[in-house]
Write a protein that holds these residues in place. Sequence first.
Motif, PDB file in Angstrom:
ATOM      1  N   LYS A 268       0.819  -1.213   0.000  1.00 34.69           N
ATOM      2  CA  LYS A 268       0.000   0.000   0.000  1.00 34.69           C
ATOM      3  C   LYS A 268       0.852   1.262   0.000  1.00 34.69           C
ATOM      4  O   LYS A 268       0.575   2.220  -0.711  1.00 34.69           O
ATOM      5  N   THR A 269       1.881   1.254   0.848  1.00 33.79           N
ATOM      6  CA  THR A 269       2.738   2.436   0.982  1.00 33.79           C
ATOM      7  C   THR A 269       3.515   2.680  -0.311  1.00 33.79           C
ATOM      8  O   THR A 269       3.605   3.811  -0.789  1.00 33.79           O
ATOM      9  N   VAL A 270       4.061   1.619  -0.861  1.00 29.10           N
ATOM     10  CA  VAL A 270       4.841   1.743  -2.105  1.00 29.10           C
ATOM     11  C   VAL A 270       3.952   2.288  -3.222  1.00 29.10           C
ATOM     12  O   VAL A 270       4.308   3.238  -3.921  1.00 29.10           O
ATOM     13  N   ILE A 271       2.772   1.708  -3.363  1.00 29.96           N
ATOM     14  CA  ILE A 271       1.843   2.139  -4.422  1.00 29.96           C
ATOM     15  C   ILE A 271       1.462   3.603  -4.213  1.00 29.96           C
ATOM     16  O   ILE A 271       1.509   4.416  -5.145  1.00 29.96           O
ATOM     17  N   ARG A 272       1.097   3.952  -2.982  1.00 23.96           N
ATOM     18  CA  ARG A 272       0.633   5.313  -2.712  1.00 23.96           C
ATOM     19  C   ARG A 272       1.704   6.352  -3.021  1.00 23.96           C
ATOM     20  O   ARG A 272       1.447   7.359  -3.673  1.00 23.96           O
ATOM     21  N   ILE A 273       2.931   6.088  -2.572  1.00 19.61           N
ATOM     22  CA  ILE A 273       3.985   7.085  -2.788  1.00 19.61           C
ATOM     23  C   ILE A 273       4.322   7.196  -4.275  1.00 19.61           C
ATOM     24  O   ILE A 273       4.445   8.301  -4.803  1.00 19.61           O
ATOM     25  N   LEU A 274       4.445   6.068  -4.969  1.00 17.06           N
ATOM     26  CA  LEU A 274       4.798   6.128  -6.394  1.00 17.06           C
ATOM     27  C   LEU A 274       3.739   6.877  -7.200  1.00 17.06           C
ATOM     28  O   LEU A 274       4.060   7.711  -8.041  1.00 17.06           O
ATOM     29  N   ILE A 275       2.464   6.584  -6.915  1.00 21.36           N
ATOM     30  CA  ILE A 275       1.410   7.264  -7.678  1.00 21.36           C
ATOM     31  C   ILE A 275       1.341   8.753  -7.302  1.00 21.36           C
ATOM     32  O   ILE A 275       1.336   9.625  -8.172  1.00 21.36           O
ATOM     33  N   ALA A 276       1.317   9.038  -5.996  1.00 20.46           N
ATOM     34  CA  ALA A 276       1.135  10.426  -5.558  1.00 20.46           C
ATOM     35  C   ALA A 276       2.293  11.331  -5.974  1.00 20.46           C
ATOM     36  O   ALA A 276       2.100  12.515  -6.232  1.00 20.46           O
ATOM     37  N   ARG A 277       3.505  10.796  -6.046  1.00 20.31           N
ATOM     38  CA  ARG A 277       4.666  11.639  -6.354  1.00 20.31           C
ATOM     39  C   ARG A 277       5.086  11.552  -7.825  1.00 20.31           C
ATOM     40  O   ARG A 277       6.036  12.232  -8.225  1.00 20.31           O
ATOM     41  N   SER A 278       4.396  10.728  -8.619  1.00 22.75           N
ATOM     42  CA  SER A 278       4.855  10.446  -9.996  1.00 22.75           C
ATOM     43  C   SER A 278       4.983  11.689 -10.872  1.00 22.75           C
ATOM     44  O   SER A 278       5.844  11.742 -11.735  1.00 22.75           O
ATOM     45  N   GLU A 279       4.141  12.702 -10.637  1.00 22.23           N
ATOM     46  CA  GLU A 279       4.245  13.909 -11.467  1.00 22.23           C
ATOM     47  C   GLU A 279       4.827  15.081 -10.690  1.00 22.23           C
ATOM     48  O   GLU A 279       4.825  16.209 -11.170  1.00 22.23           O
ATOM     49  N   ILE A 280       5.299  14.807  -9.477  1.00 22.01           N
ATOM     50  CA  ILE A 280       5.842  15.899  -8.670  1.00 22.01           C
ATOM     51  C   ILE A 280       7.355  15.776  -8.526  1.00 22.01           C
ATOM     52  O   ILE A 280       8.102  16.585  -9.059  1.00 22.01           O
ATOM     53  N   ASP A 281       7.798  14.741  -7.811  1.00 21.20           N
ATOM     54  CA  ASP A 281       9.234  14.664  -7.513  1.00 21.20           C
ATOM     55  C   ASP A 281       9.783  13.243  -7.463  1.00 21.20           C
ATOM     56  O   ASP A 281      10.784  12.985  -6.798  1.00 21.20           O
ATOM     57  N   LEU A 282       9.126  12.324  -8.171  1.00 24.85           N
ATOM     58  CA  LEU A 282       9.583  10.928  -8.093  1.00 24.85           C
ATOM     59  C   LEU A 282      10.997  10.746  -8.652  1.00 24.85           C
ATOM     60  O   LEU A 282      11.760   9.909  -8.178  1.00 24.85           O
ATOM     61  N   MET A 283      11.348  11.553  -9.632  1.00 27.32           N
ATOM     62  CA  MET A 283      12.707  11.504 -10.175  1.00 27.32           C
ATOM     63  C   MET A 283      13.715  11.847  -9.069  1.00 27.32           C
ATOM     64  O   MET A 283      14.751  11.200  -8.938  1.00 27.32           O
TER      65      MET A 283
END
Length: 324
Positions: A268-283
């Motif tokens: 759950k945590t991995v999915i949530r962070i990857l999706i929520a940050r994907s267009e912000i600062d995931l790089m």
Amino acid sequence: CFLLLQIQGTILPAPNFNPTMDAQLLGGALQGISCEKDVLIDILTQRCNSQRLMLAEAYRDMYGRDLITDLKENLSHHFKEVMVGLMYPPASYDAHELWHALKGVDTEEKCLIDILASRSNMEIFQMKEAYLMQYSTDLLQDINSETSGHFRDTLMNLAQGTRMEGYADPSTAAQDAMILWEACQQKTGEHKNMLQMILCNRSHQQLWMVFQEFQNISGQDIVDAINECYDGYFQELLAAIVLCIRDKPSYFAYRLYNAIHDFGFHNKTVIRILIARSEIDLMNIRQRYKERYGKSLFHDIKHFASGHYESALLAICAGDTEEY
């Protein structure tokens, strides 16, 4: 002392985007005898959120059905969570995660911490609106009834979204630092209250100075002091606020690392962070992860996840595989 970081997500708008064609391909993939999961991954992880919303509209026009419903009916387990999660606008996704964290069998405190400690006033305002629309109830009321103690007070304060913006006053920074230091020594209810008031309401610029002053006064880093003096979710939340103010990508890198390694892959945590940050600062999160833990996020996901679920996470992680 500010980190001049080129903040960057991993998912960017797709060039030559054609919602009708995408909707048709998705329809074909979902309608087939066996669901063509690779097609879903190729499309949904390679479009930005606003494009996905347009695509969902085109899908509804074409098939008279809701794309999210069709994804839910055709997919299962964590792969379903990823694909469905990508279809929510960011504020709705935060609201959805908070609702499940508050209303599930057990309150998921870590999810509340991740979201409320890291979002801006604007993001909090939009998330509260989405929460009210989706669940016909008030986020603050739900936090109030599902959590307790100083942890609750701090969450309530963050959920007001009233942090000062851009304002910094060096003359009060030393004063604030002194209050924080006393709060770490004395630990009375009143001190805990002052502590969370300062951390939840002062501007980021102000708190940078306060943390510096705290170090000068106490000879100790504020996070170490918080971890030493307090415990439980209250302590975790306070530390998260400080870490997010200092360097948000580092905070999320740390949370991902824990979710992958300490909890036997807390999906759950991995999915949530990857999706929520994907267009912000995931790089940037990926960069911090590699610097801090020696292995890439890509490598660790590959190691712990499998099948289409793994492919979907890696596609969101994106980027130059040469790094890995």
